[in-house]
Scaffold this motif. Structure first.
Motif, PDB file in Angstrom:
ATOM      1  N   LEU A   1       0.873  -0.966   0.145  1.00  0.00           N
ATOM      2  CA  LEU A   1      -0.020   0.047  -0.009  1.00  0.00           C
ATOM      3  C   LEU A   1       0.844   1.292  -0.020  1.00  0.00           C
ATOM      4  O   LEU A   1       2.049   1.374   0.802  1.00  0.00           O
ATOM      5  CB  LEU A   1      -1.092  -0.085   1.218  1.00  0.00           C
ATOM      6  CG  LEU A   1      -1.956   1.096   1.319  1.00  0.00           C
ATOM      7  CD1 LEU A   1      -2.853   1.129   0.058  1.00  0.00           C
ATOM      8  CD2 LEU A   1      -2.836   0.873   2.755  1.00  0.00           C
ATOM      9  N   ALA A   2       0.391   2.308  -0.864  1.00  0.00           N
ATOM     10  CA  ALA A   2       1.238   3.531  -1.023  1.00  0.00           C
ATOM     11  C   ALA A   2       0.033   4.476  -1.232  1.00  0.00           C
ATOM     12  O   ALA A   2      -1.051   4.363  -1.053  1.00  0.00           O
ATOM     13  CB  ALA A   2       2.023   3.301  -2.202  1.00  0.00           C
TER      14      ALA A   2
ATOM     15  N   GLU B   1       2.415  -1.316  -6.470  1.00  0.00           N
ATOM     16  CA  GLU B   1       1.515  -0.629  -5.160  1.00  0.00           C
ATOM     17  C   GLU B   1       0.284  -0.433  -5.775  1.00  0.00           C
ATOM     18  O   GLU B   1      -0.105  -0.126  -6.861  1.00  0.00           O
ATOM     19  CB  GLU B   1       2.319   0.674  -5.158  1.00  0.00           C
ATOM     20  CG  GLU B   1       3.651   0.915  -4.608  1.00  0.00           C
ATOM     21  CD  GLU B   1       4.521   2.296  -4.268  1.00  0.00           C
ATOM     22  OE1 GLU B   1       4.926   2.417  -3.545  1.00  0.00           O
ATOM     23  OE2 GLU B   1       3.652   3.323  -4.888  1.00  0.00           O
ATOM     24  N   VAL B   2      -0.426  -0.607  -4.662  1.00  0.00           N
ATOM     25  CA  VAL B   2      -2.108  -0.078  -4.586  1.00  0.00           C
ATOM     26  C   VAL B   2      -1.846   1.382  -4.053  1.00  0.00           C
ATOM     27  O   VAL B   2      -1.266   1.616  -2.917  1.00  0.00           O
ATOM     28  CB  VAL B   2      -3.065  -1.010  -3.849  1.00  0.00           C
ATOM     29  CG1 VAL B   2      -4.041  -0.112  -3.786  1.00  0.00           C
ATOM     30  CG2 VAL B   2      -3.054  -2.510  -4.528  1.00  0.00           C
ATOM     31  N   CYS B   3      -2.215   2.149  -4.898  1.00  0.00           N
ATOM     32  CA  CYS B   3      -1.602   3.788  -4.542  1.00  0.00           C
ATOM     33  C   CYS B   3      -2.719   4.793  -4.915  1.00  0.00           C
ATOM     34  O   CYS B   3      -2.760   5.455  -5.755  1.00  0.00           O
ATOM     35  CB  CYS B   3      -0.535   3.965  -5.550  1.00  0.00           C
ATOM     36  SG  CYS B   3       0.082   5.587  -5.143  1.00  0.00           S
ATOM     37  N   PRO B   4      -3.709   4.972  -3.838  1.00  0.00           N
ATOM     38  CA  PRO B   4      -4.795   5.858  -4.023  1.00  0.00           C
ATOM     39  C   PRO B   4      -4.040   7.282  -4.115  1.00  0.00           C
ATOM     40  O   PRO B   4      -3.055   7.503  -3.592  1.00  0.00           O
ATOM     41  CB  PRO B   4      -5.587   5.683  -2.477  1.00  0.00           C
ATOM     42  CG  PRO B   4      -5.099   4.299  -1.997  1.00  0.00           C
ATOM     43  CD  PRO B   4      -3.766   4.058  -2.607  1.00  0.00           C
ATOM     44  N   VAL B   5      -4.929   7.967  -5.048  1.00  0.00           N
ATOM     45  CA  VAL B   5      -4.278   9.246  -5.433  1.00  0.00           C
ATOM     46  C   VAL B   5      -5.111  10.362  -4.676  1.00  0.00           C
ATOM     47  O   VAL B   5      -6.453  10.247  -4.737  1.00  0.00           O
ATOM     48  CB  VAL B   5      -4.151   9.545  -6.713  1.00  0.00           C
ATOM     49  CG1 VAL B   5      -3.729  10.808  -7.155  1.00  0.00           C
ATOM     50  CG2 VAL B   5      -3.378   8.466  -7.576  1.00  0.00           C
ATOM     51  N   TYR B   6      -4.343  11.223  -3.851  1.00  0.00           N
ATOM     52  CA  TYR B   6      -5.268  12.532  -3.073  1.00  0.00           C
ATOM     53  C   TYR B   6      -5.181  13.745  -3.764  1.00  0.00           C
ATOM     54  O   TYR B   6      -3.940  13.867  -4.437  1.00  0.00           O
ATOM     55  CB  TYR B   6      -4.821  12.473  -1.815  1.00  0.00           C
ATOM     56  CG  TYR B   6      -5.402  11.193  -0.861  1.00  0.00           C
ATOM     57  CD1 TYR B   6      -6.566  11.356  -0.136  1.00  0.00           C
ATOM     58  CD2 TYR B   6      -4.619  10.173  -1.049  1.00  0.00           C
ATOM     59  CE1 TYR B   6      -6.882   9.988   0.360  1.00  0.00           C
ATOM     60  CE2 TYR B   6      -4.970   8.883  -0.403  1.00  0.00           C
ATOM     61  CZ  TYR B   6      -6.164   9.081   0.317  1.00  0.00           C
ATOM     62  OH  TYR B   6      -6.716   7.762   0.999  1.00  0.00           O
ATOM     63  N   LEU B   7      -6.081  14.665  -3.636  1.00  0.00           N
ATOM     64  CA  LEU B   7      -5.583  16.021  -3.935  1.00  0.00           C
ATOM     65  C   LEU B   7      -5.878  16.864  -2.727  1.00  0.00           C
ATOM     66  O   LEU B   7      -6.444  16.398  -1.735  1.00  0.00           O
ATOM     67  CB  LEU B   7      -6.715  16.605  -4.967  1.00  0.00           C
ATOM     68  CG  LEU B   7      -7.130  15.766  -6.079  1.00  0.00           C
ATOM     69  CD1 LEU B   7      -7.947  16.389  -7.087  1.00  0.00           C
ATOM     70  CD2 LEU B   7      -5.789  15.542  -7.010  1.00  0.00           C
ATOM     71  N   ALA B   8      -5.042  17.746  -2.497  1.00  0.00           N
ATOM     72  CA  ALA B   8      -5.091  18.592  -1.360  1.00  0.00           C
ATOM     73  C   ALA B   8      -4.815  20.041  -1.625  1.00  0.00           C
ATOM     74  O   ALA B   8      -4.277  20.589  -2.598  1.00  0.00           O
ATOM     75  CB  ALA B   8      -4.164  18.106  -0.096  1.00  0.00           C
ATOM     76  N   ARG B   9      -5.004  21.147  -0.568  1.00  0.00           N
ATOM     77  CA  ARG B   9      -4.837  22.603  -0.694  1.00  0.00           C
ATOM     78  C   ARG B   9      -3.865  22.700   0.379  1.00  0.00           C
ATOM     79  O   ARG B   9      -3.663  22.430   1.510  1.00  0.00           O
ATOM     80  CB  ARG B   9      -5.867  23.232  -0.194  1.00  0.00           C
ATOM     81  CG  ARG B   9      -5.433  24.799  -0.302  1.00  0.00           C
ATOM     82  CD  ARG B   9      -6.554  25.673  -1.132  1.00  0.00           C
ATOM     83  NE  ARG B   9      -7.524  25.253  -2.022  1.00  0.00           N
ATOM     84  CZ  ARG B   9      -7.688  25.559  -3.319  1.00  0.00           C
ATOM     85  NH1 ARG B   9      -6.318  26.306  -3.719  1.00  0.00           N
ATOM     86  NH2 ARG B   9      -8.432  24.946  -4.003  1.00  0.00           N
ATOM     87  N   ALA B  10      -2.553  23.422  -0.165  1.00  0.00           N
ATOM     88  CA  ALA B  10      -1.569  24.014   0.613  1.00  0.00           C
ATOM     89  C   ALA B  10      -1.953  25.082   1.532  1.00  0.00           C
ATOM     90  O   ALA B  10      -2.729  25.769   1.218  1.00  0.00           O
ATOM     91  CB  ALA B  10      -0.369  24.501  -0.189  1.00  0.00           C
TER      92      ALA B  10
END
Length: 183
Positions: free
Chosen positions: A42-43, A125-134
């Motif tokens: 997992l990553a 990897e199983v690698c869920p992708v996230y978006l975020a705000r700085a």
């Protein structure tokens, strides 16, 4: 933000091993997992945006074991055993970029890839992708990031698709799927 309290970011941290269905089957030291026959684990990846809508692009430090010097998404990493993915995303944002983030959103929950670095090391990897705000500006950890830049998401997508060899393989695959980048 790069202090001794970030002990989970040392070379000897642990990763969560997965079966082919993506279910947890155990843990292993990160240093023992990444090799020529890397076990599925997992990553996560994260793309960080600023208040102007630009995305943070980073260049991996030359001392990184895999894909040194390659441009990639804002940051990525592995959750520790029993650590939630969002907690891991916050931890790595602080460790790699000295950055606080907010508004974390899961963009690609089932993203998975396998790629081999020029050194022969495999990522699997199983690698869920996230978006975020700085929140604020990054202060890159030089052991992780050699340089960074903020860029327009559509310009980045076009660059990645036109010159995939200049970017990490996971980022190239993610650009094809992320709607945020015009996919």
């Amino acid at each position: 933000m790069h202090t001794a309290e970030n002990t989970m970011d040392r070379v000897d941290d642990w990763v969560v091993l997965l079966d082919e269905d993506g279910l947890e089957i155990g843990t292993a030291p990160k240093s023992s997992v990444h090799g020529a026959d890397t076990s599925l684990h997992l990553a996560f990846s994260c793309y960080v945006f600023n208040e102007r809508g630009e995305v943070l692009l980073t260049r991996r430090a030359l001392g990184k074991k895999t894909w040194p010097g390659v441009w990639t998404n804002s940051f990525c990493g592995h959750p520790a055993p029993a650590e939630t993915l969002t907690d891991a995303v916050h931890r790595r944002a602080g460790f790699e970029l000295g950055l606080q983030i907010e508004n974390i959103e899961l963009a690609l929950p089932l993203f998975r890839y396998r790629a081999t670095d020029s050194s022969g090391i495999v990522e699997n990897e199983v690698c869920p992708v996230y978006l975020a705000r700085a929140v604020g500006d990054p202060t890159a950890n030089p052991d992780e990031v050699m340089e960074f830049t903020w860029t327009d998401p559509e310009v980045l997508r076009r660059s990645v698709l036109a010159s995939p060899f200049a970017f990490s393989p996971w980022m190239v695959l993610q650009m094809r799927e992320l709607e945020t980048f015009g996919a």
